[in-house]
Design a protein around this motif. Structure first.
Motif, PDB file in Angstrom:
ATOM      1  N   SER A 159       0.875  -1.238   0.006  1.00 19.27           N
ATOM      2  CA  SER A 159      -0.054  -0.104  -0.041  1.00 19.27           C
ATOM      3  C   SER A 159       0.967   1.199  -0.007  1.00 19.27           C
ATOM      4  N   VAL A 171      -5.030   0.648   6.348  1.00 22.90           N
ATOM      5  CA  VAL A 171      -5.069   0.902   4.746  1.00 22.90           C
ATOM      6  C   VAL A 171      -4.737  -0.430   4.281  1.00 22.90           C
ATOM      7  N   GLU A 175      -3.660  -0.497  -1.864  1.00 26.62           N
ATOM      8  CA  GLU A 175      -4.227   0.841  -1.992  1.00 26.62           C
ATOM      9  C   GLU A 175      -3.383   1.977  -1.983  1.00 26.62           C
ATOM     10  N   HIS A 177      -3.848   5.528  -0.457  1.00 24.50           N
ATOM     11  CA  HIS A 177      -4.525   6.543   0.307  1.00 24.50           C
ATOM     12  C   HIS A 177      -3.965   7.792   0.460  1.00 24.50           C
ATOM     13  N   ARG A 183      -7.778   8.819   2.698  1.00 24.87           N
ATOM     14  CA  ARG A 183      -9.051   8.139   2.167  1.00 24.87           C
ATOM     15  C   ARG A 183      -8.556   7.268   0.937  1.00 24.87           C
ATOM     16  N   PHE A 184      -9.321   6.009   0.516  1.00 25.27           N
ATOM     17  CA  PHE A 184      -8.878   5.702  -0.851  1.00 25.27           C
ATOM     18  C   PHE A 184      -9.024   6.393  -1.929  1.00 25.27           C
ATOM     19  N   TYR A 187      -6.066   1.947  -6.577  1.00 28.35           N
ATOM     20  CA  TYR A 187      -5.032   0.723  -6.415  1.00 28.35           C
ATOM     21  C   TYR A 187      -3.793   1.107  -6.888  1.00 28.35           C
ATOM     22  N   LYS A 199     -13.902   0.694  -3.921  1.00 30.52           N
ATOM     23  CA  LYS A 199     -14.564   1.667  -3.256  1.00 30.52           C
ATOM     24  C   LYS A 199     -14.659   3.061  -3.728  1.00 30.52           C
TER      25      LYS A 199
END
Length: 203
Positions: A159, A171, A175, A177, A183-184, A187, A199
């Motif tokens: 991530s 997390v 992903e 963030h 926040r997301f 990918y 999401k």
């Protein structure tokens, strides 16, 4: 009227502050010795002396893997509560506020000015009691510059947390963030998506 009432009837008693049930894991003299070493032999070592700094951390109980690169301005409150896996990097002025355990996986990057915080306080306790929770950063993750990571957070495998983010919740793996709170966004590797619905992106 309500605000003034609280100001005149303060319930917080910092003179009664407590750390009930908490242990630093080493006696006071040992902690002071580490802080002395960190502020001298560690802090003023030359840029390429990664092995020397790794040696000092291991000497004080840290679990440091092979090929780890830690800059001389990084700070470790209690190194015996820190583990860093093989080939990971720790940048300038990173703060490991390791009142609780901080576990960094292999091939991770924790960039300059990041703050990994394992300690907070009970805001409803008049004595401001200490609360600690561990942080775990899994293999291949990148925590970019000036990020604040809250106590108890897990940063998933591969991530990414973007620069100047505030991480208040876990997390998931693979992903990216960003933001405060983070926040997301997307990918990291599209061909390695986790098996869960995409999401909603909130910017």
């Amino acid at each position: 009227m309500g605000e003034r009432s609280y100001m005149n009837n303060n319930r917080i008693r910092l003179d009664l502050y407590h750390q009930e049930g908490y242990t630093r894991g080493r006696p006071g003299w040992y902690v002071l010795l580490w802080w002395l070493i960190q502020g001298s032999l560690f802090r003023f070592s030359l840029h390429p002396m990664y092995r020397w700094r790794n040696f000092l951390l291991r000497l004080f109980g840290a679990h440091i893997g092979k090929g780890v690169r830690i800059r001389s301005t990084a700070k470790f409150t209690y190194p015996w509560k820190v583990a860093i896996g093989d080939y990971s990097w720790v940048g300038d002025d990173v703060e490991f506020y390791s009142l609780d355990h901080i576990d960094v996986g292999q091939h991770c990057v924790v960039s300059q000015h990041c703050y990994l915080c394992t300690g907070t306080h009970d805001i409803q306790d008049p004595r401001f009691g200490l609360i600690t929770k561990p942080i775990k950063i899994k293999d291949g993750a990148w925590i970019a510059s000036d990020t604040f990571v809250y106590p108890g957070i897990v940063i998933g495998t591969m991530s990414v947390v973007a620069a100047r983010s505030t991480v208040t919740r876990d997390v998931p793996s693979n992903e990216v963030h960003a933001g405060s709170p983070a926040r997301f966004i997307k990918y990291r590797f599209e061909d390695s998506k986790e098996i869960h619905p995409l999401k909603e992106v909130v910017i």
